[in-house]
Scaffold this motif. Structure first.
Motif, mmCIF file in Angstrom:
data_model
loop_
_atom_site.group_PDB
_atom_site.id
_atom_site.type_symbol
_atom_site.label_atom_id
_atom_site.label_comp_id
_atom_site.label_asym_id
_atom_site.label_seq_id
_atom_site.Cartn_x
_atom_site.Cartn_y
_atom_site.Cartn_z
ATOM 1 N N LEU A 6 -41.794 -21.516 24.291
ATOM 2 C CA LEU A 6 -42.646 -22.667 24.022
ATOM 3 C C LEU A 6 -43.400 -23.005 25.301
ATOM 4 O O LEU A 6 -42.799 -23.064 26.380
ATOM 5 C CB LEU A 6 -41.823 -23.862 23.545
ATOM 6 N N VAL A 7 -44.695 -23.199 25.188
ATOM 7 C CA VAL A 7 -45.537 -23.577 26.327
ATOM 8 C C VAL A 7 -46.042 -24.996 26.095
ATOM 9 O O VAL A 7 -46.536 -25.320 25.013
ATOM 10 C CB VAL A 7 -46.735 -22.626 26.477
ATOM 11 N N ALA A 8 -45.914 -25.832 27.116
ATOM 12 C CA ALA A 8 -46.420 -27.201 27.036
ATOM 13 C C ALA A 8 -47.327 -27.452 28.226
ATOM 14 O O ALA A 8 -46.997 -27.069 29.358
ATOM 15 C CB ALA A 8 -45.278 -28.210 27.026
ATOM 16 N N SER A 9 -48.448 -28.097 27.986
ATOM 17 C CA SER A 9 -49.379 -28.350 29.086
ATOM 18 C C SER A 9 -49.998 -29.730 28.993
ATOM 19 O O SER A 9 -50.438 -30.167 27.930
ATOM 20 C CB SER A 9 -50.494 -27.298 29.098
ATOM 21 N N PRO A 39 -45.363 -21.201 20.358
ATOM 22 C CA PRO A 39 -46.127 -22.443 20.211
ATOM 23 C C PRO A 39 -46.705 -22.912 21.547
ATOM 24 O O PRO A 39 -46.065 -22.762 22.596
ATOM 25 C CB PRO A 39 -45.099 -23.450 19.682
ATOM 26 N N PHE A 40 -47.906 -23.454 21.498
ATOM 27 C CA PHE A 40 -48.550 -24.042 22.671
ATOM 28 C C PHE A 40 -48.795 -25.513 22.349
ATOM 29 O O PHE A 40 -49.566 -25.836 21.449
ATOM 30 C CB PHE A 40 -49.876 -23.335 22.969
ATOM 31 N N VAL A 41 -48.129 -26.391 23.086
ATOM 32 C CA VAL A 41 -48.135 -27.823 22.791
ATOM 33 C C VAL A 41 -48.882 -28.584 23.876
ATOM 34 O O VAL A 41 -48.609 -28.410 25.071
ATOM 35 C CB VAL A 41 -46.685 -28.359 22.686
ATOM 36 N N LEU A 42 -49.816 -29.411 23.475
ATOM 37 C CA LEU A 42 -50.463 -30.312 24.423
ATOM 38 C C LEU A 42 -49.546 -31.502 24.658
ATOM 39 O O LEU A 42 -48.987 -32.066 23.710
ATOM 40 C CB LEU A 42 -51.806 -30.794 23.877
ATOM 41 N N ASP A 210 -34.704 -23.884 22.783
ATOM 42 C CA ASP A 210 -33.894 -24.500 23.833
ATOM 43 C C ASP A 210 -34.779 -24.882 25.018
ATOM 44 O O ASP A 210 -35.737 -24.165 25.332
ATOM 45 C CB ASP A 210 -32.806 -23.529 24.291
ATOM 46 N N ARG A 211 -34.464 -25.976 25.673
ATOM 47 C CA ARG A 211 -35.269 -26.438 26.806
ATOM 48 C C ARG A 211 -35.371 -25.386 27.905
ATOM 49 O O ARG A 211 -36.364 -25.331 28.637
ATOM 50 C CB ARG A 211 -34.699 -27.741 27.380
ATOM 51 N N ARG A 212 -34.339 -24.525 28.034
ATOM 52 C CA ARG A 212 -34.369 -23.480 29.056
ATOM 53 C C ARG A 212 -35.485 -22.472 28.817
ATOM 54 O O ARG A 212 -35.902 -21.761 29.740
ATOM 55 C CB ARG A 212 -33.021 -22.750 29.100
ATOM 56 N N ASP A 213 -35.979 -22.414 27.575
ATOM 57 C CA ASP A 213 -37.020 -21.453 27.222
ATOM 58 C C ASP A 213 -38.406 -22.093 27.167
ATOM 59 O O ASP A 213 -39.348 -21.503 26.638
ATOM 60 C CB ASP A 213 -36.702 -20.815 25.867
ATOM 61 N N VAL A 214 -38.516 -23.308 27.717
ATOM 62 C CA VAL A 214 -39.789 -24.032 27.725
ATOM 63 C C VAL A 214 -40.408 -23.959 29.116
ATOM 64 O O VAL A 214 -39.733 -24.169 30.117
ATOM 65 C CB VAL A 214 -39.593 -25.510 27.330
#
Length: 267
Positions: A6-9, A39-42, A210-214
């Motif tokens: 998961l990518v968050a920016s 997933p790419f999350v803003l 999992d948060r470790r994979d973010v």
């Protein structure tokens, strides 16, 4: 870190160039992230009404954490999934406490409303905008604070945001969360415990990640919790010192596609 799941920016100062655009290089890597079923999350301080334009440039139609974690917005469905709000009585108490400690502040709020409702941003007529915005809607402080709000914006043209946050933090003593995404005399207040990290945690749970994979990218104090929560937090070289200190890595500035430079390791 292995390829993130998961990518968050953050948006301003991070995903966007200094001209407030998604560069072709960044848009290209976002497309490759999505093509890999990641997933790419803003995750932004912006309200939902400011998200569709950015999402279109980036080619996104998934979830967006908005208003510093106070709102979860489904871009593709154009729907607000949930929102955490401050009620009018709480807003009034907060403003009274701030006025006693920091005179000459002016106020605005972000209400939930509809995504395309022009009346979601309400401000006192004396409120001055630190960025381009439409005309103020509120005619009085009572009207401005009269309905539940996802975010209270406090403006003081004679102070930096850092100075304001320090003073307001002392007065309110943890009653609400205080942060800022610009140092131009504006701080943003939300329900205590609501941050980009809590919003992103909800998204990760929904997606079974999992948060470790973010991996998360940001540049300002309102990104700190998210940068420390994610398995790998990346700050922009143009970022605030507290974001740089909180991150696991510092990438190139937003003017040099810092987000893309990191994601190109895997995508």
């Amino acid at each position: 870190m292995e390829q993130p799941r998961l990518v968050a920016s953050d948006v301003d100062g991070t995903l966007l160039t200094p001209r407030e655009e998604v560069s072709p290089r960044t848009a290209g890597v976002v497309g490759r992230v999505l093509a890999a079923d990641v997933p790419f999350v803003l995750a932004t301080g912006r309200p939902p009404r400011w998200v569709p334009k950015i999402a279109e440039q980036a080619g996104l139609d998934g979830l967006a954490v908005c208003a510093n974690g106070a709102v979860l917005y489904d871009i593709g469905r154009d729907e607000i999934i949930w929102a955490h709000t401050l009620d009018p009585v709480r807003l009034g108490d907060i403003v009274a406490a701030i006025d006693a400690a920091l005179p000459d502040c002016t106020y605005a709020v972000e209400r939930v409303g509809g995504v395309h409702d022009d009346a979601t941003f309400i401000a006192e007529l004396s409120y001055s905008h630190p960025w381009p915005e439409g005309p103020n809607v509120g005619l009085s402080r009572a009207e401005t604070l009269g309905f539940p709000a996802t975010k209270l914006l406090v403006r003081h043209t004679g102070m930096t945001s850092g100075e304001m946050a320090a003073g307001i933090g002392e007065v309110l003593d943890g009653q609400v969360d205080v942060t800022y995404s610009t140092n131009n005399g504006l701080v943003e207040l939300a329900v205590h415990g609501v941050t980009k990290a809590t919003g992103l945690a909800d998204v990760a749970e929904r997606l079974g990640v999992d948060r470790r994979d973010v991996i998360a990218f940001g540049d300002m104090p309102n990104d700190v919790e998210m940068l420390t929560w994610a398995g790998h937090g990346v700050a922009m070289a143009n970022g605030h010192e507290v974001a740089l200190a909180a991150a696991d890595e510092v990438t190139a500035p937003n003017s040099e596609d810092g987000v893309a430079q990191v994601l190109e390791r895997w995508f």
